[in-house]
Design a protein around this motif. Structure first.
Motif, mmCIF file in Angstrom:
data_model
loop_
_atom_site.group_PDB
_atom_site.id
_atom_site.type_symbol
_atom_site.label_atom_id
_atom_site.label_comp_id
_atom_site.label_asym_id
_atom_site.label_seq_id
_atom_site.Cartn_x
_atom_site.Cartn_y
_atom_site.Cartn_z
ATOM 1 N N HIS A 1 0.803 -1.219 0.000
ATOM 2 C CA HIS A 1 0.000 0.000 0.000
ATOM 3 C C HIS A 1 0.840 1.274 0.000
ATOM 4 O O HIS A 1 0.367 2.329 0.418
ATOM 5 C CB HIS A 1 -0.960 -0.015 1.194
ATOM 6 N N TRP B 1 -0.521 4.608 -1.249
ATOM 7 C CA TRP B 1 -1.443 5.412 -0.448
ATOM 8 C C TRP B 1 -0.823 6.747 -0.056
ATOM 9 O O TRP B 1 -1.539 7.701 0.242
ATOM 10 C CB TRP B 1 -1.799 4.683 0.845
ATOM 11 N N TYR B 2 0.494 6.792 -0.021
ATOM 12 C CA TYR B 2 1.181 7.965 0.504
ATOM 13 C C TYR B 2 1.601 8.882 -0.639
ATOM 14 O O TYR B 2 2.101 8.446 -1.665
ATOM 15 C CB TYR B 2 2.386 7.523 1.349
#
Length: 141
Positions: A23, A26-27
């Motif tokens: 993930h 996501w940032y």
């Protein structure tokens, strides 16, 4: 974004590493990952009479490196640069202190690990950390 990733070598901790890798998009920016292993202290008492301080430090280092190896390999394979930290102490306290000292924005960790005493629903380290963490904590099952 600074992320603290405490691991103890357990399968649950490695799932947290996998989750962070999977993930990463996501940032907004590439996260600065701080991989941490906290070795619980050995009761000093009589041990010091038989084992020297250098031997004890070497033991902590060797055991910690073994616990970090799989997480380091996963992060390296994913091309995720990380800084590794090794400490000795009470895990929940050290994790909270490191997150504060490093200015972390998030702690990502497994719900339970190798600890001898575990909570009924989630590990005792994770449970204690939720009450003392200076930033959000993402728990991965």
């Amino acid at each position: 974004m600074k992320i603290l990733l405490p691991v103890d070598g357990s399968e649950c901790a490695l799932r947290a590493v996998d989750h962070l890798i999977a993930h990463a998009a996501w940032y907004r920016e590439v996260p600065e990952i701080h991989l941490l292993h906290v070795h619980p202290p050995i009761p000093i008492g009589r041990v010091q009479a038989h084992v020297g301080e250098d031997t004890l430090k070497a033991y902590y280092l060797e055991e910690s490196q073994a616990s970090l190896l799989a997480a380091q390999q996963k992060l390296d394979a994913a091309g995720r640069f990380h800084t590794t930290h090794i400490h000795v102490g009470q895990p929940a306290e050290i994790i909270a202190k490191m997150a504060k000292d490093l200015g972390c924005d998030l702690i990502v960790m497994g719900t339970h690990g190798r600890g001898a005493v575990a909570g009924l629903v989630m590990g005792s380290v994770a449970n204690r950390l939720l009450h003392s963490a200076p930033c959000p904590v993402m728990l991965v099952r």
